[in-house]
Design an enzyme around this catalytic site. Structure first.
Site, short mmCIF file in Angstrom:
data_model
loop_
_atom_site.label_atom_id
_atom_site.label_comp_id
_atom_site.label_asym_id
_atom_site.label_seq_id
_atom_site.Cartn_x
_atom_site.Cartn_y
_atom_site.Cartn_z
CG HIS A 279 -1.86 -1.07 1.18
ND1 HIS A 279 -2.71 -1.68 0.19
CD2 HIS A 279 -2.08 -1.98 2.24
CE1 HIS A 279 -3.38 -2.68 0.59
NE2 HIS A 279 -3.06 -3.10 1.91
CG ASP A 330 -5.08 -6.35 -0.07
OD1 ASP A 330 -5.22 -7.15 0.53
OD2 ASP A 330 -5.08 -5.14 0.17
C1 NGQ Z 1 -5.51 -7.95 6.06
N1 NGQ Z 1 -5.99 -5.95 4.78
O1 NGQ Z 1 -4.42 -8.29 6.73
O2 NGQ Z 1 -6.02 -8.67 5.61
C2 NGQ Z 1 -5.53 -6.46 5.86
C3 NGQ Z 1 -6.78 -5.84 7.22
C4 NGQ Z 1 -5.22 -5.07 8.97
C5 NGQ Z 1 -5.60 -4.72 4.20
N2 NGQ Z 1 -4.94 -4.03 4.96
C6 NGQ Z 1 -6.22 -6.35 8.62
N3 NGQ Z 1 -6.15 -4.50 3.22
O3 NGQ Z 1 -4.90 -4.19 8.40
O4 NGQ Z 1 -5.30 -4.91 10.31
ZN ZN Z 2 -3.19 -7.24 2.67
#
Ligand code: NGQ
Ligand code: ZN
Length: 467
Positions: A279, A330
């Site tokens: 990101h 993602d």
């Molecule tokens: C993840 N997803 O690890 O799946 C994360 C969400 C977080 C994104 N960052 C969980 N898009 O960041 O704590």
């Molecule tokens: Zn992720």
């Protein structure tokens, strides 16, 4: 396989090589799928497969949480006054808490087949659901990682496996929440898992790395210890981290440390070409400059970043500093390499009010420039030789379908533009090779039916709450 590739070779009238489009290109690869010849201006030798359309390098998908494909499309309703990344995450966690190993494998297999059909030839799996529903380690601590590996092997997609270290729920060592119990590991148990997975990965031709989940989830001491432990196992292994995706995360990091996340990371870890900064949406001018100079890859996930309301990465600043980048799907709200590229360019157009932003002085064709950059950056993040058509790289290739209405009659660069900007919700990909093996032929993976059926069944169980 429906169409075995003959003679370990492929001929194409139009092929996108690392330096640009070339005509009448012959690729040859060895029995293990490594390119041994890339020759333009050839005649098609007798008995060699001829591509059904322009030939593109296969796209590495640099960021995947496979299980999230099971919830894609199910969080698009307003549940409170202001839905956000954080409210989406609560729903996603609920889903993660139910999964069993067979369901994870079925979802991952279904997803990886979709990825291949959509132009991804390898995937970096950022794998963080480790434990059973109660948060206890499985009898084999690698149970769920092995499920992901089997899914990738069966689909025939290249794999970089990134077991995720997750320890806290926020900056300053905030204890994990109950709904994060399946993710939590000590640093020692992570290093033991890596040791356990190393021979398995080698046997499968997969690359093993490590993913500290985020600065929210890994405090400074465990971060340092895990990186030292990883170096002892493999000092070249790739390292991926989520960083600066949400403004809340930036604010919390500043409150905790006085620094923004990317600045903090650059100051506290040796960031180099092994790293993928996933990101990196919210950076100031110094972070763009120093982040790019570190040679880390920016892991851009445009459809997920749009879906979750993250913000817009400033591609021009990163590019001006010479930064590498690639794309990932993602959360898998979209599973389509061309769509990620389109979304990336459109985000830049919308924020700058200009057209054709992601082009370079030496490559004015936007889709061509994006494809070449994202393949290079994706290969670096994957830490596998998948950087396009050059001797020594894997024979990972995507053949566009010259009979598709969006593409018919067009030259290579125009066909790729039409593929990226004008073919969506239909499939303009005819076939896909991974390591010289045909995985997709006539738009379909050989196991499409089984993959879809397994996915449907797993999702039905999960939605019904049944075991
Ligand atoms: C993840 N997803 O690890 O799946 C994360 C969400 C977080 C994104 N960052 C969980 N898009 O960041 O704590
Ligand atoms: Zn992720």
């Amino acid at each position: 396989m429906t169409a075995p590739s003959r003679n370990h070779a492929l001929f194409s009238a139009d092929a996108l090589l690392p330096a640009g489009w070339a005509r009448n290109v012959l690729l040859r690869w060895s029995g293990d799928g490594t390119l041994v010849e890339v020759l333009p201006d050839q005649r098609a030798p007798a008995g060699v497969d001829v591509a059904a359309g322009p030939l593109l390098p296969g796209m590495p998908n640099l960021h995947s949480h496979a299980f999230q494909r099971g919830i894609a499309g199910l969080t698009e309703f307003r549940a409170r006054d202001q839905d956000s990344f954080w409210s989406w995450r609560a729903l996603m966690y609920r889903f993660a808490l139910q999964l069993d190993p067979a369901q994870l494998e079925a979802i991952a297999f279904g997803l990886y087949v979709e990825m291949l059909e959509a132009g991804y030839t390898s995937v970096c799996e950022f794998h963080y659901v480790h434990h059973d529903r109660d948060g206890r380690a499985y009898a084999d601590d690698a149970e769920l990682a092995l499920a992901v590996m089997r899914a990738a092997r069966r689909a025939g997609i290249g794999l970089t496996l990134l077991p995720v270290l997750y320890q806290t729920s926020g900056f300053g060592g905030k204890p994990p929440s109950e709904d994060q119990r399946r993710f939590i590991r000590t640093t020692d148990s992570m290093l033991a898992l890596l040791e356990r997975l190393k021979p398995q990965c080698e046997a499968q031709g997969a690359r093993l790395g490590l993913a500290p989940h985020s600065l929210r989830a890994v405090p400074p001491d465990p971060l340092r210890d895990a990186l030292a432990g990883l170096d002892a196992i493999d000092a070249t292994a790739p390292i991926h981290i989520h960083i600066a995706e949400q403004t809340q995360e930036v604010d919390d990091c500043v409150a905790w440390s006085g620094q923004r996340p990317v600045a903090w990371l650059l100051d506290h870890a040796r960031i180099d070409a092994r790293w993928c900064l996933v990101h990196a949406t919210h950076m100031d001018a110094d972070e763009y400059r120093l982040g790019a100079a570190s040679r880390a890859v920016a892991g851009l996930c445009p459809t997920t970043e749009a879906n979750l309301g993250d913000g817009i990465f400033d591609w021009s600043r990163w590019q001006a500093a010479g930064g590498a980048w690639g794309v990932g799907s993602d959360s898998h709200i979209g599973v389509n390499a061309a769509e990620e590229l389109m979304m990336l360019e459109y985000g830049q157009r919308l924020s700058t009010r200009r057209r054709n932003v992601i082009a370079t002085p030496w490559q004015p064709q936007v889709a061509t420039a994006m494809t070449l950059a994202a393949v290079q950056g994706g290969a670096q993040a994957a830490s596998r030789p998948v950087a396009g058509f050059a001797v020594g790289q894997r024979a990972d290739a995507v053949v566009l379908d010259a009979s598709h209405p969006a593409i018919a009659g067009l030259s290579g660069p125009d066909a790729l533009s039409a593929h990226v900007f004008a073919s969506h919700r239909t499939n303009a990909i005819h076939s896909v090779y991974v390591g010289g093996q045909v995985r997709v032929h006539a738009t379909a993976h050989a196991e499409r039916h089984a993959a879809r059926e397994g996915f449907r069944q797993a999702r039905r169980q999960l939605l019904n709450g049944a075991p």
